[in-house]
Design a protein around this motif. Structure first.
Motif, PDB file in Angstrom:
ATOM      1  N   HIS A  82       0.825  -1.208   0.000  1.00 52.29           N
ATOM      2  CA  HIS A  82       0.000   0.000   0.000  1.00 52.29           C
ATOM      3  C   HIS A  82       0.862   1.261   0.000  1.00 52.29           C
ATOM      4  O   HIS A  82       0.512   2.257   0.632  1.00 52.29           O
ATOM      5  CB  HIS A  82      -0.946  -0.012   1.203  1.00 52.29           C
ATOM      6  N   GLY A  83       1.977   1.198  -0.706  1.00 49.33           N
ATOM      7  CA  GLY A  83       2.777   2.397  -0.906  1.00 49.33           C
ATOM      8  C   GLY A  83       4.201   2.325  -0.417  1.00 49.33           C
ATOM      9  O   GLY A  83       5.070   3.049  -0.919  1.00 49.33           O
ATOM     10  N   ASP A  84       4.499   1.443   0.574  1.00 57.54           N
ATOM     11  CA  ASP A  84       5.841   1.425   1.134  1.00 57.54           C
ATOM     12  C   ASP A  84       6.867   0.721   0.249  1.00 57.54           C
ATOM     13  O   ASP A  84       8.062   0.715   0.576  1.00 57.54           O
ATOM     14  CB  ASP A  84       5.840   0.776   2.517  1.00 57.54           C
ATOM     15  N   LEU A  85       6.411   0.149  -0.879  1.00 64.97           N
ATOM     16  CA  LEU A  85       7.392  -0.372  -1.830  1.00 64.97           C
ATOM     17  C   LEU A  85       8.286   0.748  -2.349  1.00 64.97           C
ATOM     18  O   LEU A  85       9.419   0.510  -2.774  1.00 64.97           O
ATOM     19  CB  LEU A  85       6.683  -1.061  -3.002  1.00 64.97           C
ATOM     20  N   GLY A  86       7.780   1.977  -2.268  1.00 62.43           N
ATOM     21  CA  GLY A  86       8.576   3.130  -2.684  1.00 62.43           C
ATOM     22  C   GLY A  86       9.772   3.384  -1.793  1.00 62.43           C
ATOM     23  O   GLY A  86      10.638   4.202  -2.121  1.00 62.43           O
ATOM     24  N   MET A  87       9.834   2.689  -0.635  1.00 61.30           N
ATOM     25  CA  MET A  87      10.986   2.817   0.250  1.00 61.30           C
ATOM     26  C   MET A  87      12.161   1.976  -0.232  1.00 61.30           C
ATOM     27  O   MET A  87      13.252   2.042   0.336  1.00 61.30           O
ATOM     28  CB  MET A  87      10.602   2.394   1.675  1.00 61.30           C
ATOM     29  N   MET A  88      11.935   1.183  -1.289  1.00 59.19           N
ATOM     30  CA  MET A  88      12.986   0.346  -1.848  1.00 59.19           C
ATOM     31  C   MET A  88      13.417   0.915  -3.196  1.00 59.19           C
ATOM     32  O   MET A  88      12.611   1.464  -3.933  1.00 59.19           O
ATOM     33  CB  MET A  88      12.485  -1.092  -2.032  1.00 59.19           C
ATOM     34  N   ALA A  89      14.704   0.781  -3.492  1.00 65.54           N
ATOM     35  CA  ALA A  89      15.220   1.323  -4.748  1.00 65.54           C
ATOM     36  C   ALA A  89      16.383   0.469  -5.235  1.00 65.54           C
ATOM     37  O   ALA A  89      16.961  -0.324  -4.468  1.00 65.54           O
ATOM     38  CB  ALA A  89      15.667   2.768  -4.563  1.00 65.54           C
ATOM     39  N   GLN A  90      16.728   0.630  -6.499  1.00 62.29           N
ATOM     40  CA  GLN A  90      17.885  -0.063  -7.041  1.00 62.29           C
ATOM     41  C   GLN A  90      19.126   0.352  -6.255  1.00 62.29           C
ATOM     42  O   GLN A  90      19.309   1.512  -5.920  1.00 62.29           O
ATOM     43  CB  GLN A  90      18.054   0.268  -8.519  1.00 62.29           C
ATOM     44  N   GLY A  91      19.953  -0.620  -5.984  1.00 57.49           N
ATOM     45  CA  GLY A  91      21.112  -0.398  -5.116  1.00 57.49           C
ATOM     46  C   GLY A  91      20.876  -0.931  -3.717  1.00 57.49           C
ATOM     47  O   GLY A  91      21.823  -1.155  -2.957  1.00 57.49           O
ATOM     48  N   ASP A  92      19.594  -1.121  -3.356  1.00 56.52           N
ATOM     49  CA  ASP A  92      19.256  -1.741  -2.079  1.00 56.52           C
ATOM     50  C   ASP A  92      19.424  -3.253  -2.173  1.00 56.52           C
ATOM     51  O   ASP A  92      19.490  -3.828  -3.262  1.00 56.52           O
ATOM     52  CB  ASP A  92      17.808  -1.439  -1.680  1.00 56.52           C
ATOM     53  N   VAL A  93      19.474  -3.889  -1.010  1.00 56.61           N
ATOM     54  CA  VAL A  93      19.423  -5.343  -0.911  1.00 56.61           C
ATOM     55  C   VAL A  93      18.282  -5.686   0.036  1.00 56.61           C
ATOM     56  O   VAL A  93      18.187  -5.122   1.125  1.00 56.61           O
ATOM     57  CB  VAL A  93      20.743  -5.930  -0.376  1.00 56.61           C
ATOM     58  N   ALA A  94      17.404  -6.593  -0.383  1.00 57.54           N
ATOM     59  CA  ALA A  94      16.281  -7.001   0.455  1.00 57.54           C
ATOM     60  C   ALA A  94      16.623  -8.310   1.161  1.00 57.54           C
ATOM     61  O   ALA A  94      17.116  -9.254   0.540  1.00 57.54           O
ATOM     62  CB  ALA A  94      15.022  -7.178  -0.383  1.00 57.54           C
ATOM     63  N   LEU A  95      16.385  -8.331   2.470  1.00 56.49           N
ATOM     64  CA  LEU A  95      16.545  -9.537   3.272  1.00 56.49           C
ATOM     65  C   LEU A  95      15.169  -9.897   3.817  1.00 56.49           C
ATOM     66  O   LEU A  95      14.597  -9.154   4.611  1.00 56.49           O
ATOM     67  CB  LEU A  95      17.530  -9.293   4.421  1.00 56.49           C
ATOM     68  N   VAL A  96      14.612 -11.020   3.370  1.00 53.64           N
ATOM     69  CA  VAL A  96      13.223 -11.369   3.681  1.00 53.64           C
ATOM     70  C   VAL A  96      13.176 -12.662   4.484  1.00 53.64           C
ATOM     71  O   VAL A  96      13.800 -13.663   4.102  1.00 53.64           O
ATOM     72  CB  VAL A  96      12.392 -11.510   2.385  1.00 53.64           C
ATOM     73  N   LEU A  97      12.409 -12.639   5.591  1.00 58.59           N
ATOM     74  CA  LEU A  97      12.297 -13.779   6.484  1.00 58.59           C
ATOM     75  C   LEU A  97      10.905 -14.385   6.412  1.00 58.59           C
ATOM     76  O   LEU A  97       9.904 -13.659   6.437  1.00 58.59           O
ATOM     77  CB  LEU A  97      12.557 -13.359   7.937  1.00 58.59           C
ATOM     78  N   SER A  98      10.835 -15.720   6.325  1.00 58.24           N
ATOM     79  CA  SER A  98       9.562 -16.442   6.378  1.00 58.24           C
ATOM     80  C   SER A  98       9.872 -17.895   6.679  1.00 58.24           C
ATOM     81  O   SER A  98      10.558 -18.547   5.880  1.00 58.24           O
ATOM     82  CB  SER A  98       8.802 -16.334   5.060  1.00 58.24           C
ATOM     83  N   ASN A  99       9.412 -18.398   7.801  1.00 55.18           N
ATOM     84  CA  ASN A  99       9.740 -19.783   8.157  1.00 55.18           C
ATOM     85  C   ASN A  99       9.275 -20.759   7.087  1.00 55.18           C
ATOM     86  O   ASN A  99      10.030 -21.613   6.624  1.00 55.18           O
ATOM     87  CB  ASN A  99       9.125 -20.147   9.514  1.00 55.18           C
ATOM     88  N   SER A 100       8.042 -20.597   6.642  1.00 54.38           N
ATOM     89  CA  SER A 100       7.504 -21.504   5.620  1.00 54.38           C
ATOM     90  C   SER A 100       7.982 -21.155   4.220  1.00 54.38           C
ATOM     91  O   SER A 100       8.055 -22.009   3.341  1.00 54.38           O
ATOM     92  CB  SER A 100       5.976 -21.462   5.644  1.00 54.38           C
ATOM     93  N   GLY A 101       8.276 -19.879   4.007  1.00 51.77           N
ATOM     94  CA  GLY A 101       8.625 -19.422   2.663  1.00 51.77           C
ATOM     95  C   GLY A 101       7.429 -19.236   1.769  1.00 51.77           C
ATOM     96  O   GLY A 101       7.573 -18.987   0.564  1.00 51.77           O
TER      97      GLY A 101
END
Length: 318
Positions: A82-101
């Motif tokens: 709902h809009g916070d994807l704009g907080m990410m940009a090229q040059g960033d690295v995303a670290l995502v956690l999910s036990n089940s995936g």
């Protein structure tokens, strides 16, 4: 209530989680190094995300990264849609956690990283999960039972994720040669900030100083006016001695006929302005003194400040 049963449960849970952390340590492979290298190479920030309990762990990991020299912040996956994807940009690295995936709320965030070429690191327990099959680097949690007997409460899995985040933070911190001085820049407040204060942060600069040939009548006035219970004796070479209450008692006979040089204790213990105040307290405790002169080694050992134990205690050091 059966307190022995509670104790038994507590020990079982801690033992089970400790065993899981041992499994995690043994399971680490080249992907761990690849993940650390990817985050060190980021020209932007590390964006950490997760949902539910994984989200709480992700927040802590982001905070640990940020406080140890790796720019990072947490993005809530539901808010990202709902809009916070704009907080990410090229040059960033995303670290995502999910036990089940398979956490549905992560779908938009993962898709965004793929669409805009943002590097993606995933932490999950199933290599074939949707999350890990989409990642550039996969960190797979080893199979370990949750701490509850039903195996449904996220406990062991979150402990492993948290430990993995800490391991990455420390690896990057050591690579950057992150020092206590750097750490203090991010932790100026509270007990930790106080412990990392330098002598220069707490010292007084209105110094009780006299020349070696000052008669003790005048020296006593300076000592009394400044209120530190100690007097520094300084010549053109720098600080050469101090006069303490003990020196006054030892030289009571004919004290006013003497000079500061005759009464002082030569070669006093000093500390540098960049020394941690905690180290200064340790020195004062060891020498059983209440004040230390701060001497600048770059200026012919001239005294530039004085640090009193009460200053350290007020700052929370002691």
């Amino acid at each position: 209530m059966d307190q022995n049963k509670f104790l038994s449960t507590g020990r079982r849970v801690v033992t089970r989680e400790a065993q899981a952390l041992h499994l995690l340590s043994s399971a680490l492979d080249d992907s761990f190094g690849q993940a650390v290298e990817m985050m060190l190479g980021a020209t932007g920030r590390v964006i950490v995300s997760g949902m539910g309990k994984s989200g709480h762990i992700a927040r802590k990991i982001a905070a640990t990264f940020a406080s140890t020299g790796t720019p990072a912040h947490f993005v809530h996956p539901a808010e990202a849609s709902h809009g916070d994807l704009g907080m990410m940009a090229q040059g960033d690295v995303a670290l995502v956690l999910s036990n089940s995936g398979e956490t549905a709320e992560l779908a938009d965030l993962v898709a965004y990283t793929r669409r805009f070429g943002i590097s993606l690191i995933g932490i999950a327990s199933r290599r074939e999960s949707t999350l890990l099959t989409q990642c550039d680097v996969c960190l797979v949690l080893p199979p370990a039972d949750e701490a509850c007997e039903q195996g449904i409460v996220p406990t062991t899995s979150t402990s492993m994720s948290l430990a993995l985040g800490d391991a990455m933070a420390i690896a990057m911190m050591e690579h950057r040669e992150f020092t206590p001085e750097h750490f203090r820049q991010f932790h100026p407040g509270g007990k930790l900030g106080a412990r990392l204060s330098k002598a220069a942060d707490l010292m007084h600069t209105d110094l009780p100083l006299v020349s070696p040939d000052t008669d003790m009548g005048e020296a006593l006035l300076v000592m009394s006016q400044k209120g530190f219970g100690v007097l520094g004796v300084q010549d053109e070479t720098g600080l050469i001695g101090v006069v303490t209450d003990g020196d006054l008692r030892r030289n009571m006979d004919g004290l006013l006929e003497r000079t500061a040089r005759e009464v002082m204790t030569a070669e006093p213990t000093t500390i540098g302005p960049d020394a941690l105040a905690e180290s200064a307290v340790a020195v004062m405790n060891e020498r059983r003194i209440t004040s230390l002169f701060v001497v600048d080694p770059e200026s012919s050992r001239n005294a530039v400040g004085i640090l009193h134990v009460h200053d350290c205690l007020r700052a929370g050091i002691g």
